[in-house]
Design an enzyme around this catalytic site. Sequence first.
Site, mmCIF file in Angstrom:
data_model
loop_
_atom_site.group_PDB
_atom_site.id
_atom_site.type_symbol
_atom_site.label_atom_id
_atom_site.label_comp_id
_atom_site.label_asym_id
_atom_site.label_seq_id
_atom_site.Cartn_x
_atom_site.Cartn_y
_atom_site.Cartn_z
ATOM 1 N N HIS A 135 0.839 -1.198 0.000
ATOM 2 C CA HIS A 135 0.000 0.000 0.000
ATOM 3 C C HIS A 135 0.872 1.247 0.000
ATOM 4 O O HIS A 135 0.944 1.951 -0.996
ATOM 5 C CB HIS A 135 -0.956 -0.010 1.198
ATOM 6 C CG HIS A 135 -1.815 1.204 1.281
ATOM 7 N ND1 HIS A 135 -1.939 1.938 2.434
ATOM 8 C CD2 HIS A 135 -2.579 1.827 0.355
ATOM 9 C CE1 HIS A 135 -2.766 2.945 2.217
ATOM 10 N NE2 HIS A 135 -3.163 2.912 0.961
ATOM 11 N N LEU A 136 1.573 1.502 1.103
ATOM 12 C CA LEU A 136 2.434 2.687 1.174
ATOM 13 C C LEU A 136 3.826 2.386 1.719
ATOM 14 O O LEU A 136 4.536 3.290 2.123
ATOM 15 C CB LEU A 136 1.766 3.777 2.027
ATOM 16 C CG LEU A 136 0.549 4.435 1.395
ATOM 17 C CD1 LEU A 136 -0.097 5.423 2.349
ATOM 18 C CD2 LEU A 136 0.900 5.124 0.098
ATOM 19 N N CYS A 159 -0.013 0.348 9.724
ATOM 20 C CA CYS A 159 -0.183 1.724 9.225
ATOM 21 C C CYS A 159 -1.604 1.989 8.749
ATOM 22 O O CYS A 159 -2.209 2.980 9.115
ATOM 23 C CB CYS A 159 0.808 2.003 8.104
ATOM 24 S SG CYS A 159 2.521 1.982 8.646
ATOM 25 N N HIS A 160 -2.136 1.104 7.906
ATOM 26 C CA HIS A 160 -3.457 1.350 7.337
ATOM 27 C C HIS A 160 -4.353 0.115 7.384
ATOM 28 O O HIS A 160 -5.413 0.109 6.761
ATOM 29 C CB HIS A 160 -3.329 1.868 5.896
ATOM 30 C CG HIS A 160 -2.558 3.134 5.823
ATOM 31 N ND1 HIS A 160 -1.223 3.166 5.493
ATOM 32 C CD2 HIS A 160 -2.914 4.409 6.081
ATOM 33 C CE1 HIS A 160 -0.793 4.423 5.530
ATOM 34 N NE2 HIS A 160 -1.804 5.196 5.885
ATOM 35 N N GLY A 161 -3.935 -0.924 8.085
ATOM 36 C CA GLY A 161 -4.809 -2.064 8.338
ATOM 37 C C GLY A 161 -4.922 -3.095 7.244
ATOM 38 O O GLY A 161 -5.960 -3.739 7.117
#
Length: 195
Positions: A135-136, A159-161
């Site tokens: 993702h990132l 970080c974002h699940g």
Amino acid sequence: MADTAATANTEIPVVPADDATTDGVRRRDFINIAAISAAGVGGAALLLPLISQMAPSQDVLAESTTEVDVAAIEPGQAIKAVFRKQPLFVRRLTPAEMAAADAVPVDSLRDAASLADRTREGHRDLLVTMGVCTHLGCVPLGAAEGEVKGEFGGYFCPCHGSHYDTAGRIRKGPAPTNLEVPEYAFTSDTTITVG
């Protein structure tokens, strides 16, 4: 006017060429060849440093491959290594984890890949992935003892699940693709070379 007519009809005498200039290289040809050769040598001397500075440095070449000893990894355990300054996860899957990964219909996955696609023939129990969320770029949890493994028992990106299963495939969250499987090969039954 008569003078101009007389000069117009005057022929320029032809001087016979000597044998040295017709059969061999004339002086002008030699100067042209020498100038082109000098320009070629000068151009090569100019380009050589420019091209050689684009070659990878010794520290980059040293990091181009990583050897990992997988003999000590027990079923259900994972280790972290470093490959090209990024985390590398090496996990030995249990028979239950392999069965759970095989039970998932491949066409139901966001990034369709089977466990067999992500492992090597004869070493189906050993999963090698980059430890970077797609993702990132965060580092997912789940490789070390006691870390959160997410809803599917694989990896969890805090970080974002994003949730990955035991085969490193994305199952839930914003990550678009599975954890990357780098190029690697078994150099022996207990050692892999990544890169």
